[in-house]
Enzyme design. Structure first.
Site, PDB file in Angstrom:
ATOM      1  CG  ASP A  93      -1.904   1.135   1.223  1.00 50.00           C
ATOM      2  OD1 ASP A  93      -2.202   1.645   0.136  1.00 50.00           O
ATOM      3  OD2 ASP A  93      -2.374   1.510   2.310  1.00 50.00           O
ATOM      4  CG  ASP A  96      -0.335   1.853  -3.783  1.00 44.72           C
ATOM      5  OD1 ASP A  96       0.148   2.576  -2.893  1.00 44.72           O
ATOM      6  OD2 ASP A  96      -1.485   1.406  -3.738  1.00 44.72           O
ATOM      7  N   GLY A  97       1.830   4.231  -3.722  1.00 42.77           N
ATOM      8  CA  GLY A  97       1.873   5.687  -3.655  1.00 42.77           C
ATOM      9  C   GLY A  97       3.219   6.232  -4.112  1.00 42.77           C
ATOM     10  CB  THR A 107      -5.036   7.792 -12.155  1.00 45.81           C
ATOM     11  OG1 THR A 107      -4.881   6.516 -11.494  1.00 45.81           O
ATOM     12  CG2 THR A 107      -3.960   7.948 -13.227  1.00 45.81           C
ATOM     13  CG  ASP A 114      -4.376   2.907  -1.944  1.00 47.64           C
ATOM     14  OD1 ASP A 114      -3.708   1.887  -1.723  1.00 47.64           O
ATOM     15  OD2 ASP A 114      -4.382   3.882  -1.177  1.00 47.64           O
ATOM     16  CG  ASP A 118      -5.926   0.563   1.816  1.00 50.15           C
ATOM     17  OD1 ASP A 118      -5.169  -0.382   1.553  1.00 50.15           O
ATOM     18  OD2 ASP A 118      -5.596   1.755   1.685  1.00 50.15           O
TER      19      ASP A 118
END
Length: 311
Positions: A93, A96-97, A107, A114, A118
């Site tokens: 998690d 990806d940021g 995007t 995301d 979660d």
């Protein structure tokens, strides 16, 4: 070839050249030209060169979904495998940021993917904890409801009030100091989310190891058979005859007993408990703040509508 034939051919060539310079409708003064084949091809390549579904952060998001599904498969009876898969999914998690910023591929789809991943991941783990400790199910159900409601309302308020292009992580300090600190610092955000998940992982592991929390994990003394729960009844028959189906809740309960040592799960749960509590407070603040923001929009719309009726 006669002069007349040559003049006819020249006239035909000129007419074809003029037609090619006209607009697609065939009308005009000949000054508007249709796009050339090369320019149309370049335009198509420009439109198709980016596929948002295949952006690096979204590919990481898909892998998180796969890891989560795999962890759910192992969740009932394989705590170590499940915990590893679940933990890797949660750690991705943060990756990806970073990938979104590094490749400039932030995007709206990625942000929603995301958040949905979660919320669903945590909800599935809490559902298992509800089944492991049915007496405390209302607490886990409440945590699911608060988590879902808080993030949905916050995302909706951000998109409807702040603009479709605004990130849900962009919170002004004037609107909420605690939410500003939570979303503004990537370190704070990571620690809160990671330890919140770690707390639930610790509880999950304790459901396999702690007779203190799960008395059903206590095993009978060797050579004896447990007495019945009801006075006057004979001793319980063998578990195999009680739970003929290996997929029944009772059979899974017995298969789960005494799988791992409870020392480290207690350590993990104890350390992460304060941060988990803070995360739930933030969820409530976020839900209240989003509610107020939406009400501000409702009041503004009603005032604008009243002014419109007066005029």
């Amino acid at each position: 070839m006669s002069a007349r034939t040559r003049r006819q051919k020249a006239s035909l060539a000129a007419q074809q050249s003029e037609d090619s310079d006209l607009s697609p409708s065939g009308k005009g003064n000949g000054t508007i030209k249709s796009p050339s084949k090369a320019s149309r091809s370049a335009s198509k390549e420009e439109e198709s060169e980016e596929n948002v579904f295949l952006f690096a952060p979204n590919l990481i998001g898909y892998s998180r979904v796969v890891l989560t599904i795999a962890s759910l498969y192992y969740m009932p009876l394989h705590p170590r495998t499940c915990s590893i898969l679940y933990s890797v999914s949660c750690l991705l998690d943060a990756l990806d940021g970073y990938a979104a910023r590094y490749f400039n591929q932030s995007t709206t789809f990625g942000a929603v993917l995301d958040m949905v991943t979660d919320r669903c991941t945590t909800a599935c783990l809490l559902v298992f904890l509800s089944s492991a400790w049915p007496r405390w199910a209302i607490i886990f159900q409440s945590l699911i409801a608060i988590d879902m409601a808080s993030h949905y309302m916050h995302m909706y308020a951000t998109l409807s009030m702040g603009g479709a292009s605004q990130s849900h992580k962009k919170v002004e300090a004037s609107r909420s100091w605690i939410l500003y600190q939570y979303y503004h610092s990537k370190t704070v955000l990571f620690i809160c989310c990671a330890l919140n998940e770690l707390f639930f992982i610790g509880l999950y592991l304790l459901s396999f190891s702690s007779p203190t929390l799960s008395p059903s994990l206590l095993q009978p003394v060797e050579g004896t058979q447990p007495g019945s729960m009801q006075t006057g009844n004979p001793a319980h028959p063998a578990p195999t005859s009680l739970f003929a189906s290996p997929w029944s809740a009772g059979a899974l309960e017995l298969a789960r007993a005494n799988k791992i040592d409870s020392f480290w799960p207690w350590v993990i749960t104890g350390i992460s408990a304060p941060v988990m509590a803070l995360k739930q407070i933030i969820n409530v603040v976020q839900m209240v703040n989003a509610s107020r923001w939406l009400v501000e929009g409702d009041l503004a719309n009603r005032k604008a509508a009243k002014k419109g009726r007066k005029h």
